[in-house]
Scaffold this active site. Structure first.
Site, PDB file in Angstrom:
ATOM      1  N   HIS A  48       0.756  -1.330  -0.040  1.00  0.00           N
ATOM      2  CA  HIS A  48       0.050   0.058  -0.032  1.00  0.00           C
ATOM      3  C   HIS A  48       0.879   1.141   0.073  1.00  0.00           C
ATOM      4  O   HIS A  48       0.714   2.079  -0.844  1.00  0.00           O
ATOM      5  CB  HIS A  48      -1.070   0.059   1.350  1.00  0.00           C
ATOM      6  CG  HIS A  48      -1.619   1.448   1.349  1.00  0.00           C
ATOM      7  ND1 HIS A  48      -2.380   1.874   0.447  1.00  0.00           N
ATOM      8  CD2 HIS A  48      -1.492   2.041   2.459  1.00  0.00           C
ATOM      9  CE1 HIS A  48      -2.885   3.009   0.965  1.00  0.00           C
ATOM     10  NE2 HIS A  48      -2.373   3.219   2.249  1.00  0.00           N
ATOM     11  N   HIS A  72       4.333   6.754   5.512  1.00  0.00           N
ATOM     12  CA  HIS A  72       3.121   7.517   6.114  1.00  0.00           C
ATOM     13  C   HIS A  72       2.422   6.625   7.157  1.00  0.00           C
ATOM     14  O   HIS A  72       1.589   7.154   7.925  1.00  0.00           O
ATOM     15  CB  HIS A  72       2.211   7.786   4.952  1.00  0.00           C
ATOM     16  CG  HIS A  72       1.207   6.923   4.436  1.00  0.00           C
ATOM     17  ND1 HIS A  72       1.449   6.226   3.294  1.00  0.00           N
ATOM     18  CD2 HIS A  72      -0.078   6.369   4.702  1.00  0.00           C
ATOM     19  CE1 HIS A  72       0.826   5.454   3.064  1.00  0.00           C
ATOM     20  NE2 HIS A  72      -0.323   5.631   3.836  1.00  0.00           N
ATOM     21  N   GLU A  76       1.488   5.133  12.816  1.00  0.00           N
ATOM     22  CA  GLU A  76       0.039   4.549  13.140  1.00  0.00           C
ATOM     23  C   GLU A  76      -0.001   3.024  13.353  1.00  0.00           C
ATOM     24  O   GLU A  76      -0.634   2.653  14.019  1.00  0.00           O
ATOM     25  CB  GLU A  76      -0.671   4.957  11.993  1.00  0.00           C
ATOM     26  CG  GLU A  76      -2.264   4.663  12.181  1.00  0.00           C
ATOM     27  CD  GLU A  76      -2.814   5.713  13.452  1.00  0.00           C
ATOM     28  OE1 GLU A  76      -3.895   5.339  13.821  1.00  0.00           O
ATOM     29  OE2 GLU A  76      -2.387   6.904  13.502  1.00  0.00           O
ATOM     30  N   ASP A  77       0.713   2.435  12.519  1.00  0.00           N
ATOM     31  CA  ASP A  77       0.616   0.808  12.518  1.00  0.00           C
ATOM     32  C   ASP A  77       1.739   0.111  12.695  1.00  0.00           C
ATOM     33  O   ASP A  77       1.582  -0.986  12.718  1.00  0.00           O
ATOM     34  CB  ASP A  77       0.155   0.384  11.152  1.00  0.00           C
ATOM     35  CG  ASP A  77      -1.249   0.982  10.470  1.00  0.00           C
ATOM     36  OD1 ASP A  77      -1.940   1.245  11.452  1.00  0.00           O
ATOM     37  OD2 ASP A  77      -1.490   1.320   9.370  1.00  0.00           O
ATOM     38  N   ASP A 139      -3.052   8.353  -0.773  1.00  0.00           N
ATOM     39  CA  ASP A 139      -3.379   7.394   0.327  1.00  0.00           C
ATOM     40  C   ASP A 139      -4.947   7.022  -0.139  1.00  0.00           C
ATOM     41  O   ASP A 139      -5.474   5.744  -0.179  1.00  0.00           O
ATOM     42  CB  ASP A 139      -2.967   7.824   1.529  1.00  0.00           C
ATOM     43  CG  ASP A 139      -3.679   7.000   2.657  1.00  0.00           C
ATOM     44  OD1 ASP A 139      -3.416   5.429   2.515  1.00  0.00           O
ATOM     45  OD2 ASP A 139      -4.523   7.178   3.629  1.00  0.00           O
ATOM     46  N   ASP A 260     -21.770  17.860 -24.920  1.00  0.00           N
ATOM     47  CA  ASP A 260     -20.273  18.025 -24.582  1.00  0.00           C
ATOM     48  C   ASP A 260     -19.677  16.577 -24.019  1.00  0.00           C
ATOM     49  O   ASP A 260     -19.008  16.554 -23.004  1.00  0.00           O
ATOM     50  CB  ASP A 260     -19.927  19.016 -23.617  1.00  0.00           C
ATOM     51  CG  ASP A 260     -20.745  19.412 -22.506  1.00  0.00           C
ATOM     52  OD1 ASP A 260     -21.634  18.373 -22.360  1.00  0.00           O
ATOM     53  OD2 ASP A 260     -20.625  20.077 -21.619  1.00  0.00           O
TER      54      ASP A 260
END
Length: 716
Positions: A48, A72, A76-77, A139, A260
């Site tokens: 990921h 990132h 957190e994980d 993300d 359009d």
């Protein structure tokens, strides 16, 4: 999943000066930290962040942003810390990772509590460094690409709706149209799959039938522009399904009526060539009036610049054309990421002409959030909503409060502060006094009117929408009940002790706390007040040498009061509170003899002494309590009463009855017809009176009216 060398090659392809070693170090570090973690798809979790980094390479972002994408989710994980990231990758990367982590936590908290501060923090965090938002958008884009692996339909729909409400508009606001359109399409696929499939099928059919025509039109445009001396590139494009669906919904038209569905882009070298291209096209084909827009001289707020025009073009087809330079095209596709200047400092980015309006918008938005603005400015400026089931309201000072739909001013008051909710007596919505049960709407300004003498009403719980308000009301009612039960218990104990000729003080009552297994004196008195204990039990515990007294029968209670060993509770008005309440079907009035029935855990219910309902308590004499009125004659009060009236069915009868009641100084609170025929009708009248004598005079006067056949006071 991208391999390590593939990711590095992508970055070096647009930024030869990129820190290759830093990217490699981040790749290895993140892979070790995520270890054996797996995603819902069954892929290693590490795939990921690498795919997120890959998305950002398409935007040609700097090394720090790519490294942030790789890392990132580590805080957190995994067991990674800010200190460790700072040491290994530098303060810039660590701060960016921290910003993305905070946004992730805000998302989780928002799902659970849906509080307005989360939206505020989201935008404030975004404003500190826009790269945080870009990582978050990437993300979300990868999460949407893999949304179908999530087993829960409810969770998929929530994520898709949140994407449509927040992330897609934000991507558009930053000018990143490619990400915006893909986010919208992926969300559309989850939220309305049948409409999307139907539309895609129709578009494919339309494209198959028109592809040759479109190719010829593009070649004709290219040829005429080159004949005019312009070096250019012309291409046609099919608009995305959601963009077409939104336009069909907004205009309430069918697919065939849209002109359009396909558009053409003309890419030239410089700004002067854009206007020359317009001249050539309009010279060869007539333009459609009202369809010319110059976003070069007046760019959109997100930095977008192009000229839009619509013509009756080759083969007599209606043709929509966008004319722009190569640089404008890059900005139109990639938005603020197209001209990334963070490596030269944020001030350089702010000086950028293309993005001056974007940064101006951000500054204005943050200023509104910090200092407050009108609801219209806020909603118009952001075009965002945290969740579709929320409403944004404001305090008179401009503080933003977000509540679930269906919330009332009571919810608003408790959202501001528990003390504000507890002391709420009224409200103004947009400057007008409104009931506390009013449903709040988006943009309402709510002013709470307070009184320190107020306490939460049990009735509030029936119409509040937030858990915070409901729990606060229940807590306040429990505390108020405990206090009232304590006061009632003290009256009962005092009456019992005085009837037995014994002294009663707090010191003496302390003797009963241990033997009766109470925590303290307050607990003891409250237990007596709510009927869990009797005053006689407390007396016998404190003075065990007293001879036991036989409990009197109901007959003696009715004839002589409750007996010399019973307590006397005095009622001073109709607002008796939570510990003492009036029997709803009997409605006792001052001037009538009354008696109380104790229900363990609930307190005292007061009945007139002749109420038929008292018969069911004949076998429980210990529940009977002597109660007396103690009304101040200098401060008259009103009390509810009910009459059943049978009247003649003739013109003016009701007017005579209501006028007489008013003449006697009584107010009717409710009136209903219970039965009616050609000669008579029965009605039930609820009114307010001062006491039993006042009601008796009204009944006598009503019986004297020629239109009244019978007046009775119902008793149960």
């Amino acid at each position: 999943m991208l391999r390590q060398y593939e990711l590095v090659d992508r970055v070096l392809g647009y930024d030869p000066k990129a820190d290759e070693a830093l990217i490699n170090r981040a790749y290895v570090y993140a892979m070790k930290q995520h270890g054996n973690q797996m995603r819902a798809s069954g892929d290693p979790y590490f795939s990921h962040p690498i795919e997120v980094a890959g998305i950002l390479t398409d935007l040609k972002l700097d090394t720090a942003t790519i490294v942030t994408a790789i890392l990132h989710d580590t805080i957190e994980d995994t067991g990674a810390t800010m200190e460790e990231l700072t040491k290994l990758f530098g303060a810039e990367v660590a701060n960016l990772v921290d910003g993305v982590t905070k946004l992730t936590r805000i998302e989780i908290t928002s799902e659970r509590s849906k509080q307005a501060e989360n939206f505020r923090k989201f935008l404030l965090a975004m404003s500190n460094d826009i790269r945080v938002l870009l990582v978050k958008l990437a993300d979300r884009l990868h999460n949407m690409r893999t949304l179908h692996f999530i087993p829960s339909p409810e969770k998929r729909r929530r994520i898709a709706q949140e994407t449509m409400d927040i992330y897609a508009p934000l991507a558009g606001r930053m000018g990143i149209q490619e990400i915006r359109e893909e986010l919208e399409d992926l969300a559309f696929k989850e939220l309305n799959p049948e409409a999307r499939e139907t539309l895609l099928k129709r578009l494919n059919e339309f494209h198959s039938a028109s592809s040759e025509t479109l190719k010829r039109i593009a070649e004709s445009l290219q040829a005429r522009l080159e004949e005019g001396g312009l070096a250019c590139k012309v291409d046609g494009r099919l608009k995305r399904a959601y963009s077409i669906w939104r336009k069909m919904e907004r205009r309430a038209i069918s697919l065939e009526q849209l002109s359009d569905i396909f558009g053409f882009r003309v890419i030239v070298d410089d700004v002067g060539d854009c206007y020359r291209a317009v001249g050539i096209l309009h010279t060869n084909w007539p333009m459609v009036p009202g369809r010319f827009k110059d976003y070069i001289s007046t760019p959109k707020n997100n930095g977008y610049r192009s000229i839009h025009t619509t013509m009756i073009g080759p083969e007599n087809k209606r043709v929509e054309v966008q004319i722009r330079t190569h640089k404008m095209h890059e900005v139109a596709e990639l938005g603020i990421a197209a001209h990334w200047l963070y490596k030269d400092g944020s001030s350089g980015a702010e000086r950028s002409e293309e993005f001056a309006s974007t940064f101006r918008w951000l500054r204005q938005l943050i200023e509104m959030l910090e200092h407050g603005g009108t609801p219209e400015e806020f909603l118009e400026h952001t075009k965002l909503q945290m969740y579709s089931d929320q409403v944004f309201c404001f305090t008179p000072k401009g503080l933003l409060i977000t509540l679930p739909r269906g919330a009332t001013p009571i919810d608003f008051a408790y959202a501001v502060h528990t003390e504000v909710g507890d002391s709420c007596v009224g409200c103004k919505i947009n400057g007008r006094h409104m009931p506390l049960r009013s449903i709040l709407q988006n943009g309402d300004e709510v002013e709470i009117i307070r009184s320190q003498a107020q306490r939460p009403s049990p009735g509030w719980e029936a119409f509040v929408a937030t858990g915070k308000a409901r729990s606060a009301i229940r807590r306040a009612i429990r505390q108020a009940k405990q206090a009232e039960f304590g006061r009632l218990g003290r009256q009962i104990v005092k009456g019992v002790f005085e009837a037995a000729g014994k002294e009663v003080t707090d010191v003496i009552l302390q003797r009963a706390i241990g033997p009766l297994h109470m925590d303290d004196l307050g607990d003891l008195l409250a237990s007596v007040g709510d009927g869990t204990l009797t005053g006689q039990q407390v007396l016998e515990t404190v003075y065990p040498e007293l001879p036991a007294k036989k409990t009197p029968a109901r007959k003696s209670v009715k004839a002589n009061g409750a007996g010399d060993h019973r307590a006397v509770v005095r009622l001073t008005g109709r607002g008796h509170g939570l510990a003492i309440r009036m029997a709803p079907d009997s409605q006792p009035l001052p001037g009538e003899r009354i008696v109380g029935i104790i229900t363990p855990g609930e307190g005292v219910t007061v009945y007139p002494i002749d109420a038929p309902a008292l018969a069911e308590f004949d076998g429980e004499p210990t529940r009977w309590l002597d109660v007396k009125w103690d009304i101040d004659p200098d401060h008259p009060q009103s009390f509810p009463a009910r009459l059943n009236i049978t009247a003649r069915n003739e013109v003016g009868a009701l007017g005579h009855i209501t006028s007489l009641i008013a003449d006697y100084g009584s107010n009717i609170t409710n009136l209903s017809m219970t039965e009616r025929d050609s000669d008579f009708y029965d009605m039930q009248v609820d009114l307010e009176v001062r006491d039993f004598k006042h009601l008796t005079r009204i009944m006598s006067a009503l019986n004297g009216l020629s239109v009244v056949s019978k007046v009775i006071r119902p008793r149960r």
